[in-house]
Design a protein around this motif. Sequence first.
Motif, PDB file in Angstrom:
ATOM      1  N   ASP A  35      69.996-120.290  -8.961  1.00  0.00           N
ATOM      2  CA  ASP A  35      69.666-119.035  -8.294  1.00  0.00           C
ATOM      3  C   ASP A  35      68.919-118.149  -9.301  1.00  0.00           C
ATOM      4  OD1 ASP A  35      69.501-116.626  -7.024  1.00  0.00           O
ATOM      5  OD2 ASP A  35      71.555-116.652  -6.265  1.00  0.00           O
ATOM      6  N   PRO A  36      67.598-118.043  -9.152  1.00  0.00           N
ATOM      7  CA  PRO A  36      66.830-117.279 -10.150  1.00  0.00           C
ATOM      8  C   PRO A  36      67.225-115.814 -10.211  1.00  0.00           C
ATOM      9  CG  PRO A  36      65.474-117.809  -8.231  1.00  0.00           C
ATOM     10  CD  PRO A  36      66.746-118.569  -8.084  1.00  0.00           C
ATOM     11  N   LEU A  37      67.631-115.277  -9.080  1.00  0.00           N
ATOM     12  CA  LEU A  37      68.001-113.864  -9.072  1.00  0.00           C
ATOM     13  C   LEU A  37      69.278-113.644  -9.890  1.00  0.00           C
ATOM     14  CD1 LEU A  37      67.674-111.559  -6.035  1.00  0.00           C
ATOM     15  CD2 LEU A  37      69.690-111.422  -7.472  1.00  0.00           C
ATOM     16  N   ALA A  38      70.257-114.484  -9.661  1.00  0.00           N
ATOM     17  CA  ALA A  38      71.505-114.355 -10.417  1.00  0.00           C
ATOM     18  C   ALA A  38      71.261-114.559 -11.902  1.00  0.00           C
ATOM     19  CB  ALA A  38      72.525-115.368  -9.901  1.00  0.00           C
ATOM     20  N   ALA A  39      70.392-115.512 -12.233  1.00  0.00           N
ATOM     21  CA  ALA A  39      70.104-115.786 -13.644  1.00  0.00           C
ATOM     22  C   ALA A  39      69.420-114.589 -14.300  1.00  0.00           C
ATOM     23  CB  ALA A  39      69.228-117.032 -13.757  1.00  0.00           C
ATOM     24  N   ALA A  40      68.465-113.989 -13.605  1.00  0.00           N
ATOM     25  CA  ALA A  40      67.741-112.844 -14.174  1.00  0.00           C
ATOM     26  C   ALA A  40      68.676-111.659 -14.393  1.00  0.00           C
ATOM     27  CB  ALA A  40      66.590-112.450 -13.252  1.00  0.00           C
ATOM     28  N   VAL A  41      69.498-111.389 -13.391  1.00  0.00           N
ATOM     29  CA  VAL A  41      70.431-110.261 -13.517  1.00  0.00           C
ATOM     30  C   VAL A  41      71.423-110.523 -14.651  1.00  0.00           C
ATOM     31  CG1 VAL A  41      72.300-109.030 -12.353  1.00  0.00           C
ATOM     32  CG2 VAL A  41      70.173-109.518 -11.131  1.00  0.00           C
ATOM     33  N   SER A  42      71.856-111.780 -14.771  1.00  0.00           N
ATOM     34  CA  SER A  42      72.800-112.126 -15.830  1.00  0.00           C
ATOM     35  C   SER A  42      72.171-111.911 -17.209  1.00  0.00           C
ATOM     36  CB  SER A  42      73.239-113.583 -15.658  1.00  0.00           C
ATOM     37  OG  SER A  42      74.273-113.911 -16.540  1.00  0.00           O
ATOM     38  N   CYS A  43      70.916-112.314 -17.364  1.00  0.00           N
ATOM     39  CA  CYS A  43      70.215-112.127 -18.646  1.00  0.00           C
ATOM     40  C   CYS A  43      70.105-110.638 -18.980  1.00  0.00           C
ATOM     41  CB  CYS A  43      68.815-112.737 -18.582  1.00  0.00           C
ATOM     42  SG  CYS A  43      68.769-114.532 -18.660  1.00  0.00           S
ATOM     43  N   ILE A  44      69.754-109.850 -17.997  1.00  0.00           N
ATOM     44  CA  ILE A  44      69.579-108.410 -18.233  1.00  0.00           C
ATOM     45  C   ILE A  44      70.914-107.754 -18.557  1.00  0.00           C
ATOM     46  CG2 ILE A  44      68.892-106.244 -17.130  1.00  0.00           C
ATOM     47  CD1 ILE A  44      66.856-107.912 -15.504  1.00  0.00           C
ATOM     48  N   HIS A  45      71.938-108.168 -17.827  1.00  0.00           N
ATOM     49  CA  HIS A  45      73.273-107.606 -18.064  1.00  0.00           C
ATOM     50  C   HIS A  45      73.747-107.935 -19.477  1.00  0.00           C
ATOM     51  CE1 HIS A  45      77.199-106.088 -17.336  1.00  0.00           C
ATOM     52  NE2 HIS A  45      77.793-107.261 -17.242  1.00  0.00           N
ATOM     53  N   ARG A  46      73.517-109.166 -19.913  1.00  0.00           N
ATOM     54  CA  ARG A  46      73.934-109.560 -21.262  1.00  0.00           C
ATOM     55  C   ARG A  46      73.170-108.745 -22.308  1.00  0.00           C
ATOM     56  NH1 ARG A  46      72.920-114.328 -20.806  1.00  0.00           N
ATOM     57  NH2 ARG A  46      74.947-115.095 -20.146  1.00  0.00           N
ATOM     58  N   ALA A  47      71.886-108.553 -22.081  1.00  0.00           N
ATOM     59  CA  ALA A  47      71.093-107.764 -23.022  1.00  0.00           C
ATOM     60  C   ALA A  47      71.620-106.339 -23.115  1.00  0.00           C
ATOM     61  CB  ALA A  47      69.627-107.770 -22.600  1.00  0.00           C
ATOM     62  N   ASP A  48      72.039-105.802 -21.993  1.00  0.00           N
ATOM     63  CA  ASP A  48      72.612-104.456 -21.997  1.00  0.00           C
ATOM     64  C   ASP A  48      73.904-104.415 -22.813  1.00  0.00           C
ATOM     65  OD1 ASP A  48      71.131-102.474 -20.811  1.00  0.00           O
ATOM     66  OD2 ASP A  48      71.638-103.107 -18.779  1.00  0.00           O
TER      67      ASP A  48
END
Lengths: 162, 125
Positions: A35-48
């Motif tokens: 799920d590209p959307l879940a992956a993108a949000v997860s990456c951004i959340h981790r960066a935060d």
Amino acid sequence: LKGRVTSVHLHFRFDKSPRNFSIRKFCSTNDPILDPLAAAVSCIHRADLLGIPAWEPIAAFGTLSTYSFLRDLHITTVMQKTSIWAYPNPKHEMRLQIKCIVPHSNRITAAVALKLGGASDEEIAFRLHWLVGSVPTYLRECFSQVGTVIQQALTGAYHTSL
Amino acid sequence: MHPYIREQLSQRAAWSQPKPRKAPFTLEMFQALSRYLRSQPDGLDSFLTKQYAVYDWMRLVSSQVLGFQNTLKLALRPKRGIIQSLKRRMRVLGQGKLLLSSAPASLSLHRTTNPFLFRLYTGIT
């Protein structure tokens, strides 16, 4: 965020296609993994959580006090370890070619999955941001090695995308 | 020089050691990594590990094989709050760099509240 974010736009900064800097929109596939959307949000959340400055790369890991950016060595290590988990039999085809699993394997997977699913070279090139002439080269790198078991696994990935 | 000989010499000069073949990363490997991550204790420490970061990176990169919707020029205004917070962290997917780097307006997250616009925008009913 679940249920609130419905799509993500990826800006492909650099690729081998004649359409650099294109923007494509991805919606949730509702697949538990791909799920590209879940992956993108997860990456951004981790960066935060890691406190990475806004203009730095976001593919990172670490602790709340220190972090490291993902490099090809990190990715290769995890991918090859994953191969052992997936195929415990040391004589399995994928275990025998474990050194051939590299970060670029993702793109090989995508190309082969699309090819097995009946996609044309033009469609593969469009989806993967390649030049049409590069597609046979990538497929030649691994397509002949794809056995029945791997073919099923790859076709599964393609079907997941439908 | 004869064209044939020139071509032969040119080909010989251009030859290089073939690169090692690459094996695909199969769906079973994705599943194995997913199982491993699920077996880890829930919490921040697990989420910040290298394995989890690689997992997210790989499935994001692999998203190219998934179906996508071409962007229409119909822009929906993102909501304030958490969506805006995420938008500040817009990133560009740097494929050749194995890193995700940033640039404004490159990765935008949309939230739709109008079902008609949502269908028009995404094609999903």
